[in-house]
Design an enzyme around this catalytic site. Structure first.
Site, PDB file in Angstrom:
ATOM      1  N   TYR A  39       0.830  -1.207   0.000  1.00 17.81           N
ATOM      2  CA  TYR A  39       0.000   0.000   0.000  1.00 17.81           C
ATOM      3  C   TYR A  39       0.863   1.254   0.000  1.00 17.81           C
ATOM      4  O   TYR A  39       0.742   2.103   0.868  1.00 17.81           O
ATOM      5  CB  TYR A  39      -0.960  -0.025   1.206  1.00 17.81           C
ATOM      6  CG  TYR A  39      -1.759  -1.289   1.240  1.00 17.81           C
ATOM      7  CD1 TYR A  39      -2.931  -1.397   0.505  1.00 17.81           C
ATOM      8  CD2 TYR A  39      -1.314  -2.393   1.945  1.00 17.81           C
ATOM      9  CE1 TYR A  39      -3.633  -2.585   0.488  1.00 17.81           C
ATOM     10  CE2 TYR A  39      -2.017  -3.582   1.921  1.00 17.81           C
ATOM     11  CZ  TYR A  39      -3.177  -3.666   1.187  1.00 17.81           C
ATOM     12  OH  TYR A  39      -3.872  -4.839   1.159  1.00 17.81           O
ATOM     13  N   TYR A 167     -11.444  -9.367   6.276  1.00 19.60           N
ATOM     14  CA  TYR A 167     -10.294  -9.248   5.376  1.00 19.60           C
ATOM     15  C   TYR A 167      -9.814 -10.647   5.009  1.00 19.60           C
ATOM     16  O   TYR A 167      -9.577 -11.481   5.891  1.00 19.60           O
ATOM     17  CB  TYR A 167      -9.140  -8.467   6.013  1.00 19.60           C
ATOM     18  CG  TYR A 167      -7.939  -8.421   5.097  1.00 19.60           C
ATOM     19  CD1 TYR A 167      -7.911  -7.562   4.001  1.00 19.60           C
ATOM     20  CD2 TYR A 167      -6.857  -9.269   5.288  1.00 19.60           C
ATOM     21  CE1 TYR A 167      -6.838  -7.554   3.123  1.00 19.60           C
ATOM     22  CE2 TYR A 167      -5.775  -9.272   4.421  1.00 19.60           C
ATOM     23  CZ  TYR A 167      -5.776  -8.403   3.336  1.00 19.60           C
ATOM     24  OH  TYR A 167      -4.714  -8.402   2.472  1.00 19.60           O
ATOM     25  N   ASP A 268     -11.239 -18.940   7.559  1.00 19.75           N
ATOM     26  CA  ASP A 268      -9.959 -18.340   7.185  1.00 19.75           C
ATOM     27  C   ASP A 268      -9.161 -18.150   8.473  1.00 19.75           C
ATOM     28  O   ASP A 268      -9.367 -17.183   9.205  1.00 19.75           O
ATOM     29  CB  ASP A 268     -10.207 -17.012   6.467  1.00 19.75           C
ATOM     30  CG  ASP A 268      -8.903 -16.304   6.094  1.00 19.75           C
ATOM     31  OD1 ASP A 268      -7.830 -16.756   6.537  1.00 19.75           O
ATOM     32  OD2 ASP A 268      -8.977 -15.295   5.368  1.00 19.75           O
ATOM     33  N   LYS A 297       0.338 -17.285   6.860  1.00 21.66           N
ATOM     34  CA  LYS A 297       1.087 -16.428   7.787  1.00 21.66           C
ATOM     35  C   LYS A 297       2.107 -17.207   8.633  1.00 21.66           C
ATOM     36  O   LYS A 297       3.179 -17.489   8.143  1.00 21.66           O
ATOM     37  CB  LYS A 297       0.122 -15.614   8.627  1.00 21.66           C
ATOM     38  CG  LYS A 297      -0.524 -14.516   7.774  1.00 21.66           C
ATOM     39  CD  LYS A 297      -0.993 -13.319   8.558  1.00 21.66           C
ATOM     40  CE  LYS A 297      -1.181 -12.122   7.659  1.00 21.66           C
ATOM     41  NZ  LYS A 297      -2.554 -11.906   7.191  1.00 21.66           N
TER      42      LYS A 297
END
Ligand SMILES: *Cc1c(COP(=O)(O)O)cnc(C)c1O
Length: 471
Positions: A39, A167, A268, A297
């Site tokens: 970003y 998310y 998730d 992750k």
């Protein structure tokens, strides 16, 4: 040299040191000129700090500074940086087999890791699909759900429902199930599939469960089940959508409702997996087995990128028994042996550690250490769950001002939006936790003073702020 029958092969020069390293100035120049960050913008530069090395819970910058790490590099380095056990396992594996295509071939590191994952995850998840990143694992999960219903002769069931403020990643598929407001849908609306969203559960993790949390979910399932392939949720902790903790009862009820309406449930667990919330997997808080589960992750303890999508035999069997008879996905680096080895070593290290005690210990330390932040005018809410601590401010942070203050304080915290949050390595000591939480308090105090002195606070709205969504 060619000398008759004796072929002399080219041999690479002996390497004593790998190569001459760039200077900090060169790194800085190349970075500013050519490298995208998450970003990021090339025209509005926010500071980027060059890291020389990292070990345990400390990050060493080229300028000589050492930062106490509060982020675990976005949920991943649960044993700290460069954990010897994992590094050695990876080095050993690299001598033998670093990579090999997974089409038509298999290997011990993938088999061993698979055995671990099938055993550790909620019972019933029997089939494992490996990919390279969390977003891809989510895309794979969505494709599994869609192929499942096609195989069942119900191709109309092709939409996915997700929770508001969720998310699930940045790829085109994963993005479609991220929160429609903060999840950049407006930028890509002609490209991403219009999915369905239901209300975010409001009952707090530790409080009483309010059944009204289920009203919207129930109504949407009732009206849309004929076109829904799956519901995707981040169990218990919604991460990048706002670090929201909610009641496990919602998950248990959602699972039952999904069964009633013939909709699959995708959990998730890319952020929550491997102990972060106090259970090995957050689904355990609700004692459910989802139909599909995504891991990523910290799967490799923050040493390498790897993700996995697990599903039940029922899903795999259905997909494989109908046309085209195979599951349609296959990444080049699927089941990479180095990454699988790192993941297995990470899991061994975690299970041999007193991880549950560590999470409880960190939860207490964060709770007491961050309590002082509640007194600050700029702070709206302080919350802790497992080894996750969140200080929510009233206003979105001004990153160019706030980020350097953390570095000056000697701690590494990367806020986004209104959130200053931390999820330290499980190995962090109580003394280090006290330094971390005191540091957060100190920085927020100085930040408030700094903003107070500005004529017009330089605050950008959350949608335009250079924030990191990976959290
Ligand atoms: C980070 C994250 C992802 C995306 O993973 P990447 O490896 O960044 O693609 C997906 N879901 C959740 C819950 C995450 O926290």
């Amino acid at each position: 040299m060619y000398n008759g029958l004796h072929l002399s092969f080219w041999e690479p020069p002996a390497i004593t040191t790998y190569r001459t390293r760039l200077t900090p100035e060169q790194i800085d120049h190349i970075d500013k000129t050519h490298i995208w960050h998450p970003y990021s913008s090339f025209s509005q530069s926010t500071p980027v700090f060059a890291v020389e090395s990292a070990s345990g819970v400390y990050i060493k910058l080229y300028n000589g500074q050492t930062l106490l790490d509060g982020m675990s590099s976005w949920w991943s380095t649960i044993h700290g940086y460069n954990p010897t056990y994992i590094t050695q396992a990876v080095c050993e594996q690299a001598q033998n087999l670093s990579h090999i295509m997974f089409g038509g071939l298999t290997h011990e590191p993938a088999a061993y890791l698979t055995q671990q994952l099938v055993k550790l995850t909620p019972s019933g998840l029997e089939k494992v699909f490996y990919s390279d990143s969390g977003s891809v694992a989510v895309d794979v999960a969505m494709k599994m759900a869609i192929q499942y219903w096609q195989a069942k002769g119900q191709p109309a069931k092709s939409r996915i429902m997700a929770l508001a403020k969720g998310y699930h990643g940045d790829s085109i598929g994963a993005m479609s199930v991220c929160d429609p407001v903060t999840g950049m849908h407006h930028l890509f609306k002609d490209t991403i599939k219009q999915q369905l969203f239901c209300a975010q559960p409001q009952s707090p993790f530790n409080g009483p469960f309010n059944p009204a949390d289920l009203t919207d979910l129930k109504a949407k399932l009732e009206h849309h089940h004929h076109e829904l392939a799956a519901l995707i949720i981040e169990p218990v902790v919604q991460g990048a959508g706002g670090m929201h903790f909610y009641h496990p009862q919602f998950i248990a009820q959602a699972k039952t409702l999904c069964e009633d309406y013939n909709v699959l449930l995708i959990a998730d667990e890319i952020a929550t997996g491997f102990g972060r919330t106090g259970k090995l997997f957050a689904c355990e808080h609700a004692a459910i087995t989802p139909d599909i589960m995504c891991l990523g992750k910290t799967l490799t303890g923050g040493t390498m990128t790897l993700a996995a999508t697990l599903c039940t035999n029922a899903i795999a069997d259905t997909i494989c028994q109908a046309s085209p008879g195979v599951f349609m996905h296959g990444p080049t680096y699927m089941g990479n042996p180095l990454a699988c080895t790192a993941a297995s070593a990470n899991i061994d290290l975690l299970l041999s550690s007193p991880w549950e005690d560590n999470i409880t210990r960190i939860e207490h330390a964060l709770t007491s250490g961050l309590a002082a932040c509640k007194q600050l005018n700029s702070v709206n809410n302080v919350r802790v769950l497992g080894a996750i601590g969140v200080v929510e401010l009233h206003d979105p942070v001004d990153m160019p001002t706030l980020q350097p203050l953390f570095v000056e304080e000697g701690i590494w915290i990367r806020p986004f939006g209104k959130l200053v949050y931390m999820m330290p390595a499980y190995t962090i000591t109580n003394t280090q936790l006290a330094t971390l939480t005191q540091g957060v308090y100190n920085v927020l105090t100085r930040y408030a003073a700094r903003l107070g002195h500005q004529a017009t606070p330089n605050q950008t709205p959350i949608n335009q702020a250079p924030f990191d969504a990976h959290e």
